[in-house]
Design a protein around this motif. Structure first.
Motif, PDB file in Angstrom:
ATOM      1  N   ARG A 105       0.685  -1.215   0.062  1.00 28.04           N
ATOM      2  CA  ARG A 105      -0.165   0.029   0.200  1.00 28.04           C
ATOM      3  C   ARG A 105       0.890   1.337   0.001  1.00 28.04           C
ATOM      4  N   VAL A 106       0.247   2.288  -0.575  1.00 35.37           N
ATOM      5  CA  VAL A 106       0.910   3.588  -0.693  1.00 35.37           C
ATOM      6  C   VAL A 106       0.273   4.662   0.005  1.00 35.37           C
ATOM      7  N   ASP A 107      -0.627   4.283   0.966  1.00 36.81           N
ATOM      8  CA  ASP A 107      -1.526   5.532   1.508  1.00 36.81           C
ATOM      9  C   ASP A 107      -0.879   5.734   2.998  1.00 36.81           C
ATOM     10  N   LEU A 108      -0.009   4.971   3.375  1.00 37.11           N
ATOM     11  CA  LEU A 108       0.624   5.140   4.642  1.00 37.11           C
ATOM     12  C   LEU A 108       1.582   6.281   4.632  1.00 37.11           C
ATOM     13  N   PRO A 109       2.095   6.823   5.851  1.00 32.64           N
ATOM     14  CA  PRO A 109       3.022   8.137   5.466  1.00 32.64           C
ATOM     15  C   PRO A 109       4.131   7.609   5.040  1.00 32.64           C
ATOM     16  N   GLY A 110       4.887   8.334   4.214  1.00 32.96           N
ATOM     17  CA  GLY A 110       6.109   8.226   3.419  1.00 32.96           C
ATOM     18  C   GLY A 110       5.763   7.392   2.199  1.00 32.96           C
ATOM     19  N   GLY A 111       4.543   6.895   1.766  1.00 37.02           N
ATOM     20  CA  GLY A 111       4.217   6.162   0.602  1.00 37.02           C
ATOM     21  C   GLY A 111       4.073   6.995  -0.457  1.00 37.02           C
ATOM     22  N   ASP A 112       4.075   6.379  -1.814  1.00 34.67           N
ATOM     23  CA  ASP A 112       4.167   7.287  -3.101  1.00 34.67           C
ATOM     24  C   ASP A 112       3.851   6.207  -4.094  1.00 34.67           C
ATOM     25  N   PHE A 113       2.695   6.255  -4.767  1.00 33.15           N
ATOM     26  CA  PHE A 113       2.228   5.412  -6.013  1.00 33.15           C
ATOM     27  C   PHE A 113       3.367   5.455  -7.000  1.00 33.15           C
ATOM     28  N   THR A 114       3.524   6.484  -7.621  1.00 34.94           N
ATOM     29  CA  THR A 114       4.333   6.501  -8.805  1.00 34.94           C
ATOM     30  C   THR A 114       5.812   6.148  -8.511  1.00 34.94           C
ATOM     31  N   THR A 115       6.506   6.520  -7.306  1.00 32.41           N
ATOM     32  CA  THR A 115       7.755   6.119  -6.931  1.00 32.41           C
ATOM     33  C   THR A 115       7.728   4.600  -6.815  1.00 32.41           C
ATOM     34  N   LEU A 116       6.712   3.817  -6.594  1.00 38.59           N
ATOM     35  CA  LEU A 116       6.575   2.421  -6.243  1.00 38.59           C
ATOM     36  C   LEU A 116       6.605   1.940  -7.600  1.00 38.59           C
ATOM     37  N   ILE A 117       5.723   2.452  -8.602  1.00 31.74           N
ATOM     38  CA  ILE A 117       5.641   1.811  -9.749  1.00 31.74           C
ATOM     39  C   ILE A 117       6.945   1.741 -10.607  1.00 31.74           C
ATOM     40  N   GLU A 118       7.599   3.189 -10.502  1.00 27.65           N
ATOM     41  CA  GLU A 118       8.830   3.212 -11.074  1.00 27.65           C
ATOM     42  C   GLU A 118       9.903   2.352 -10.681  1.00 27.65           C
ATOM     43  N   SER A 119       9.969   2.006  -9.093  1.00 23.72           N
ATOM     44  CA  SER A 119      10.852   1.002  -8.722  1.00 23.72           C
ATOM     45  C   SER A 119      10.704  -0.116  -9.048  1.00 23.72           C
ATOM     46  N   LEU A 120       9.633  -0.730  -9.355  1.00 27.36           N
ATOM     47  CA  LEU A 120       9.267  -2.101  -9.646  1.00 27.36           C
ATOM     48  C   LEU A 120       9.847  -2.167 -11.060  1.00 27.36           C
ATOM     49  N   ALA A 121       9.441  -1.336 -11.878  1.00 29.99           N
ATOM     50  CA  ALA A 121       9.612  -1.234 -13.269  1.00 29.99           C
ATOM     51  C   ALA A 121      10.753  -1.000 -13.615  1.00 29.99           C
ATOM     52  N   ASN A 122      11.895  -0.206 -12.911  1.00 29.67           N
ATOM     53  CA  ASN A 122      13.070  -0.017 -13.263  1.00 29.67           C
ATOM     54  C   ASN A 122      14.076  -0.839 -12.494  1.00 29.67           C
ATOM     55  N   LYS A 123      13.810  -1.433 -11.453  1.00 35.82           N
ATOM     56  CA  LYS A 123      14.763  -2.129 -10.676  1.00 35.82           C
ATOM     57  C   LYS A 123      14.360  -3.691 -10.525  1.00 35.82           C
ATOM     58  N   ILE A 124      13.376  -4.025 -10.600  1.00 36.10           N
ATOM     59  CA  ILE A 124      12.923  -5.601 -10.304  1.00 36.10           C
ATOM     60  C   ILE A 124      12.217  -6.291 -11.473  1.00 36.10           C
ATOM     61  N   ALA A 125      11.659  -5.458 -12.538  1.00 37.21           N
ATOM     62  CA  ALA A 125      11.217  -6.335 -13.809  1.00 37.21           C
ATOM     63  C   ALA A 125      12.593  -6.641 -14.581  1.00 37.21           C
ATOM     64  N   PRO A 126      13.684  -5.842 -14.403  1.00 37.64           N
ATOM     65  CA  PRO A 126      14.786  -6.289 -15.485  1.00 37.64           C
ATOM     66  C   PRO A 126      15.399  -7.625 -14.738  1.00 37.64           C
ATOM     67  N   LEU A 127      15.138  -7.941 -13.841  1.00 33.30           N
ATOM     68  CA  LEU A 127      15.866  -9.165 -13.256  1.00 33.30           C
ATOM     69  C   LEU A 127      15.424 -10.546 -13.932  1.00 33.30           C
ATOM     70  N   PRO A 128      16.162 -11.494 -13.911  1.00 35.66           N
ATOM     71  CA  PRO A 128      15.838 -12.658 -14.626  1.00 35.66           C
ATOM     72  C   PRO A 128      14.654 -13.230 -14.304  1.00 35.66           C
ATOM     73  N   ASP A 129      13.684 -14.014 -15.356  1.00 40.86           N
ATOM     74  CA  ASP A 129      12.411 -14.126 -15.077  1.00 40.86           C
ATOM     75  C   ASP A 129      12.242 -15.253 -14.014  1.00 40.86           C
ATOM     76  N   ASP A 130      13.243 -16.222 -13.995  1.00 44.50           N
ATOM     77  CA  ASP A 130      13.445 -17.422 -12.945  1.00 44.50           C
ATOM     78  C   ASP A 130      13.685 -16.867 -11.389  1.00 44.50           C
ATOM     79  N   THR A 131      13.959 -15.494 -11.238  1.00 48.20           N
ATOM     80  CA  THR A 131      14.124 -15.255  -9.977  1.00 48.20           C
ATOM     81  C   THR A 131      12.972 -15.652  -9.131  1.00 48.20           C
ATOM     82  N   ILE A 132      13.145 -15.984  -7.865  1.00 46.26           N
ATOM     83  CA  ILE A 132      12.167 -16.568  -7.301  1.00 46.26           C
ATOM     84  C   ILE A 132      11.779 -15.470  -6.231  1.00 46.26           C
TER      85      ILE A 132
END
Ligand SMILES: [Zn+2]
Ligand SMILES: [Zn+2]
Length: 213
Positions: free
Chosen positions: A157-184
């Motif tokens: 969730r991004v509605d707690l203090p310090g949360g931000d939706f756009t930042t979360l989506i960017e983190s996942l797209a830029n840092k997590i999605a590029p990892l190998p598909d078989d990463t557990i």
């Protein structure tokens, strides 16, 4: 590397214990209550805990830090941005009201790309702000411990203090999605239809990682 997943505490958060099979040096990720169960596992597997790593500063993920540190003398480690965020008085009061045992301050602050070593194993810190400013994912030998940044089929969730939706989506797209598909993926909560997944599956099925809404 030994990986143990424990579901603990009032909020049923996932705690992980990672250990080097040979030297028995180990880390605890998010000690989140029921500390005796963590300590029993440590004794049973003859582990020496070097680090307590928090995926982020929310009290349901850090409430076991105090006891585990007292018993094991391990260092508490978290991202600098969450340590700074917790110095904000309003944020501190918000999280204190939840009634969890407060964590001692971090012993070591970490940043994106930092590595930690235990026995013959190592892990790498990936800063994924959004759920909180200092949220991290932890990559170790084809495994990704995602805290509340990414769940099976969902994200934090991004509605707690310090949360931000756009930042979360960017983190996942830029840092997590590029990892190998078989990463557990090993999430911080059991909110999906299974307790673990892979990057490949989440890229297909999880809208937060590029799947269809
Ligand atoms: Zn959280
Ligand atoms: Zn959580």
């Amino acid at each position: 590397m030994i990986i143990k997943q424990l579901q603990l505490g009032a909020d049923k958060v996932f705690c992980y214990v990672l250990a080097c099979e040979k030297t028995r040096e180990a880390v605890v990720i998010d000690p989140c209550g029921d500390e005796q169960k963590i300590l029993n596992l440590i004794l049973e597997l003859h582990l020496k805990i070097l680090f307590i790593i928090n995926t982020h500063c929310h009290p349901d993920h850090t409430c076991g830090n105090k006891v585990i540190k007292e018993v094991t003398q391990a260092q508490i480690i978290r991202h600098e941005a969450d340590e700074l965020f917790l110095q904000d008085q309003a944020a501190k009061e918000y999280f204190n009201r939840q009634g969890f045992t407060p964590s001692p301050s971090a012993d070591t602050l970490i940043h994106d790309g930092d590595q930690l070593f235990f026995g013959n194993c190592s892990l790498r810190i990936i800063h994924t702000p959004g759920h909180s400013p200092g949220s991290i994912c932890i990559y170790a030998e084809g495994n990704l411990f995602t805290g509340d940044s990414l769940f099976v089929g969902a994200a934090g969730r991004v509605d707690l203090p310090g949360g931000d939706f756009t930042t979360l989506i960017e983190s996942l797209a830029n840092k997590i999605a590029p990892l190998p598909d078989d990463t557990i993926i090993w999430p911080g909560h059991d909110y999906g239809d299974s307790i673990t997944s892979t990057i490949g599956r989440e890229k297909n099925e999880n809208p937060y990682l590029g799947g269809e809404w």
